[in-house]
Design a protein around this motif. Structure first.
Motif, PDB file in Angstrom:
ATOM      1  N   GLU A 293       0.837  -1.209   0.000  1.00  0.00           N
ATOM      2  CA  GLU A 293       0.000   0.000   0.000  1.00  0.00           C
ATOM      3  C   GLU A 293       0.872   1.259   0.000  1.00  0.00           C
ATOM      4  OE1 GLU A 293      -0.356  -2.484   2.087  1.00  0.00           O
ATOM      5  OE2 GLU A 293      -2.361  -3.319   1.753  1.00  0.00           O
ATOM      6  N   ASN A 294       1.927   1.264   0.838  1.00  0.00           N
ATOM      7  CA  ASN A 294       2.838   2.407   0.864  1.00  0.00           C
ATOM      8  C   ASN A 294       3.600   2.535  -0.451  1.00  0.00           C
ATOM      9  OD1 ASN A 294       2.178   3.172   3.485  1.00  0.00           O
ATOM     10  ND2 ASN A 294       3.723   1.832   4.401  1.00  0.00           N
ATOM     11  N   VAL A 319       2.895  -4.058  -8.058  1.00  0.00           N
ATOM     12  CA  VAL A 319       2.209  -3.764  -6.797  1.00  0.00           C
ATOM     13  C   VAL A 319       0.711  -3.972  -6.937  1.00  0.00           C
ATOM     14  CG1 VAL A 319       1.609  -1.887  -5.210  1.00  0.00           C
ATOM     15  CG2 VAL A 319       3.993  -2.223  -5.916  1.00  0.00           C
ATOM     16  N   GLU A 320       0.146  -3.510  -8.047  1.00  0.00           N
ATOM     17  CA  GLU A 320      -1.301  -3.674  -8.271  1.00  0.00           C
ATOM     18  C   GLU A 320      -1.687  -5.150  -8.354  1.00  0.00           C
ATOM     19  OE1 GLU A 320      -2.227   0.537 -10.616  1.00  0.00           O
ATOM     20  OE2 GLU A 320      -1.459  -1.205 -11.719  1.00  0.00           O
ATOM     21  N   MET A 321      -0.814  -5.954  -8.920  1.00  0.00           N
ATOM     22  CA  MET A 321      -1.085  -7.389  -8.956  1.00  0.00           C
ATOM     23  C   MET A 321      -1.099  -7.951  -7.542  1.00  0.00           C
ATOM     24  SD  MET A 321      -1.621  -8.472 -12.057  1.00  0.00           S
ATOM     25  CE  MET A 321      -1.207 -10.219 -12.119  1.00  0.00           C
ATOM     26  N   LYS A 322      -0.144  -7.511  -6.707  1.00  0.00           N
ATOM     27  CA  LYS A 322      -0.093  -7.978  -5.322  1.00  0.00           C
ATOM     28  C   LYS A 322      -1.338  -7.546  -4.546  1.00  0.00           C
ATOM     29  CE  LYS A 322       4.122  -9.825  -5.273  1.00  0.00           C
ATOM     30  NZ  LYS A 322       4.385 -11.257  -4.942  1.00  0.00           N
ATOM     31  N   LEU A 323      -1.860  -6.355  -4.875  1.00  0.00           N
ATOM     32  CA  LEU A 323      -3.030  -5.826  -4.168  1.00  0.00           C
ATOM     33  C   LEU A 323      -4.336  -6.247  -4.842  1.00  0.00           C
ATOM     34  CD1 LEU A 323      -1.727  -2.196  -3.460  1.00  0.00           C
ATOM     35  CD2 LEU A 323      -1.905  -4.092  -1.830  1.00  0.00           C
ATOM     36  N   ASN A 324      -4.222  -7.107  -5.837  1.00  0.00           N
ATOM     37  CA  ASN A 324      -5.394  -7.592  -6.578  1.00  0.00           C
ATOM     38  C   ASN A 324      -6.170  -6.444  -7.224  1.00  0.00           C
ATOM     39  OD1 ASN A 324      -6.928  -9.752  -7.567  1.00  0.00           O
ATOM     40  ND2 ASN A 324      -8.436  -9.566  -5.917  1.00  0.00           N
ATOM     41  N   LYS A 325      -5.430  -5.461  -7.748  1.00  0.00           N
ATOM     42  CA  LYS A 325      -6.050  -4.334  -8.457  1.00  0.00           C
ATOM     43  C   LYS A 325      -5.754  -4.482  -9.948  1.00  0.00           C
ATOM     44  CE  LYS A 325      -5.895  -1.051  -4.615  1.00  0.00           C
ATOM     45  NZ  LYS A 325      -5.463   0.295  -4.149  1.00  0.00           N
ATOM     46  N   LYS A 326      -6.149  -5.605 -10.503  1.00  0.00           N
ATOM     47  CA  LYS A 326      -5.794  -5.926 -11.875  1.00  0.00           C
ATOM     48  C   LYS A 326      -6.474  -5.020 -12.885  1.00  0.00           C
ATOM     49  CE  LYS A 326      -5.053 -10.744 -10.565  1.00  0.00           C
ATOM     50  NZ  LYS A 326      -5.493 -12.139 -10.708  1.00  0.00           N
ATOM     51  N   GLN A 327      -7.703  -4.628 -12.599  1.00  0.00           N
ATOM     52  CA  GLN A 327      -8.413  -3.752 -13.538  1.00  0.00           C
ATOM     53  C   GLN A 327      -7.778  -2.358 -13.565  1.00  0.00           C
ATOM     54  OE1 GLN A 327     -10.548  -4.892 -15.725  1.00  0.00           O
ATOM     55  NE2 GLN A 327     -10.223  -6.909 -14.774  1.00  0.00           N
ATOM     56  N   GLU A 328      -7.317  -1.867 -12.428  1.00  0.00           N
ATOM     57  CA  GLU A 328      -6.614  -0.579 -12.397  1.00  0.00           C
ATOM     58  C   GLU A 328      -5.332  -0.666 -13.217  1.00  0.00           C
ATOM     59  OE1 GLU A 328      -5.958   1.225  -8.652  1.00  0.00           O
ATOM     60  OE2 GLU A 328      -7.974   0.777  -7.882  1.00  0.00           O
ATOM     61  N   MET A 329      -4.615  -1.770 -13.054  1.00  0.00           N
ATOM     62  CA  MET A 329      -3.395  -1.978 -13.836  1.00  0.00           C
ATOM     63  C   MET A 329      -3.713  -1.998 -15.324  1.00  0.00           C
ATOM     64  SD  MET A 329      -0.843  -5.268 -13.947  1.00  0.00           S
ATOM     65  CE  MET A 329      -1.947  -6.136 -15.057  1.00  0.00           C
ATOM     66  N   PRO A 355      -7.760 -13.488 -20.528  1.00  0.00           N
ATOM     67  CA  PRO A 355      -8.010 -13.395 -19.084  1.00  0.00           C
ATOM     68  C   PRO A 355      -6.718 -13.086 -18.337  1.00  0.00           C
ATOM     69  CG  PRO A 355      -9.032 -15.360 -20.005  1.00  0.00           C
ATOM     70  CD  PRO A 355      -8.161 -14.788 -21.075  1.00  0.00           C
ATOM     71  N   LEU A 356      -6.840 -12.212 -17.323  1.00  0.00           N
ATOM     72  CA  LEU A 356      -5.689 -11.896 -16.488  1.00  0.00           C
ATOM     73  C   LEU A 356      -5.561 -12.974 -15.414  1.00  0.00           C
ATOM     74  CD1 LEU A 356      -6.047  -8.062 -15.999  1.00  0.00           C
ATOM     75  CD2 LEU A 356      -4.083  -9.223 -16.936  1.00  0.00           C
ATOM     76  N   HIS A 357      -4.389 -13.583 -15.315  1.00  0.00           N
ATOM     77  CA  HIS A 357      -4.172 -14.632 -14.319  1.00  0.00           C
ATOM     78  C   HIS A 357      -3.335 -14.074 -13.188  1.00  0.00           C
ATOM     79  CE1 HIS A 357      -5.896 -17.585 -17.001  1.00  0.00           C
ATOM     80  NE2 HIS A 357      -5.122 -17.122 -17.978  1.00  0.00           N
TER      81      HIS A 357
END
Length: 357
Positions: A293-294, A319-329, A355-357
């Protein structure tokens, strides 16, 4: 305005009307193309290098500058040698610069400026060509002992123990003393005027990737504060301070002490808030600590400064993948891809239409 007529051969703008001017000329093709054609014609017919040189020569003749009025006329021989050495240093002619500084020192033995400049030049030759110059450390220590108010040699000695002969214990001891003295403003009589060299590099072999910001700040201060004064001195101290804190943060980072490194890098941002290199270092440290997050906040701050920063976009994707923010990415990376490029069109299909895995 000295060379082109606004509205006829060139279009002027400022930060307030920039977008309005673009919008207007995109809608008015004939006017835009007319001005561009006039500008090209003027450029090729009346602003050639040959004509400009004639203009320069005629103006020099009008002013009637003779050799007795040139500043170099009033320099001593050793001052001329030092000035030539600095010019060669900035022209990347380091061996010639070292020779000139040595010549100056033969005239004025152990002059602190000339000895400092020779030391920095030899440090650069060590960093670039791996040339062995063991005398550098003694030179810098001699300068520091001769004048306890000498900021630049003390900073260069720190750089020596950071970049040439990595020694954490000596570095931290010298760095702590210098930080303390700078914060207490103990150097009021030691005014930097631009004729002492710092150790920084802008080359493909660069060991100091943040040097450009540091160098630009120093040059900005010299240019905008010709009379120096207290404000200049304060800003100069701050520039030295953030560079030292960055050095300290780098040591902590190399040792895997990422929380300590982040604290130091945050100190850098207090003095140099738009330092994209340090924001990148902070982001990487947060990733190492798995504080995603930081890391996301830090990377977004970096991208606000430099939206096309490749490394930052890549790290933020991780980072977005780790935070499960795939659509933002997906949304952010889509904006970066040039749809007109055949290669990027294939890349877009490969990235985003499966599909994003």
């Amino acid at each position: 305005k000295e060379f082109f007529t606004p509205g006829e051969e060139i279009v002027l703008f400022n930060k307030e009307n920039f977008e309005d001017v673009i919008e207007y000329y995109l809608k008015n093709d004939n006017e835009r193309e007319r001005i561009a054609a006039n500008g090209r014609k003027k450029n090729f017919e009346k602003l050639t290098a040959r004509l400009n040189m004639k203009n320069v020569i005629s103006k020099i003749n009008e002013i009637k500058i003779d050799i007795n009025k040139r500043p170099a006329k009033f320099l001593s021989e050793h001052e001329k040698l030092n000035s030539l050495g600095i010019s060669n240093f900035y022209g990347n002619k380091y061996h010639k610069a070292a020779f000139l500084f040595s010549q100056a020192l033969q005239i004025v033995n152990k002059d602190k400026k000339y000895l400092n400049n020779l030391s920095v030049t030899l440090m650069v030759l060590k960093a670039l060509n791996n040339e062995d110059h063991p005398e550098v450390k003694n030179f810098l220590e001699t300068v520091c002992k001769a004048n306890e108010h000498a900021i630049i040699p003390r900073f260069n000695l720190l750089s020596y123990y950071k970049c040439i002969e990595s020694d954490r214990n000596i570095f931290f001891a010298l760095g702590a003393d210098l930080i303390d003295d700078l914060r207490q403003k103990k150097y009021k009589d030691d005014l930097y005027t631009g004729d002492e060299l710092f150790f920084f590099l802008e080359t493909e072999f660069n060991k100091l990737p943040n040097s450009l910001i540091f160098r630009t700040e120093i040059e900005f201060l010299l240019y905008h504060y010709p009379n120096r004064g207290q404000e200049y001195q304060e800003k100069f101290y701050n520039t030295i301070l953030w560079r030292i804190f960055e050095y300290v943060g780098d040591f902590y980072s190399d040792d895997g002490l990422y929380e300590e490194s982040i604290n130091c890098y945050q100190m850098v941002l207090q003095y140099c808030s738009m330092n994209e290199y340090v924001l990148e270092k902070i982001s990487k440290a947060y990733i190492k600590l798995q504080q995603f997050e930081n890391a996301e906040i830090s990377l977004k701050n970096l991208l606000n400064l430099s939206p096309l920063h490749e490394e930052a976009n890549y790290l933020l994707s991780e980072v977005e993948m780790k935070l499960n923010k795939k659509q933002e990415m997906k949304a952010r990376l889509t904006r970066l891809i040039d749809k007109s490029s055949p290669y990027n069109k294939i890349l877009k299909i490969w990235l985003f239409e499966q599909p994003l895995h």
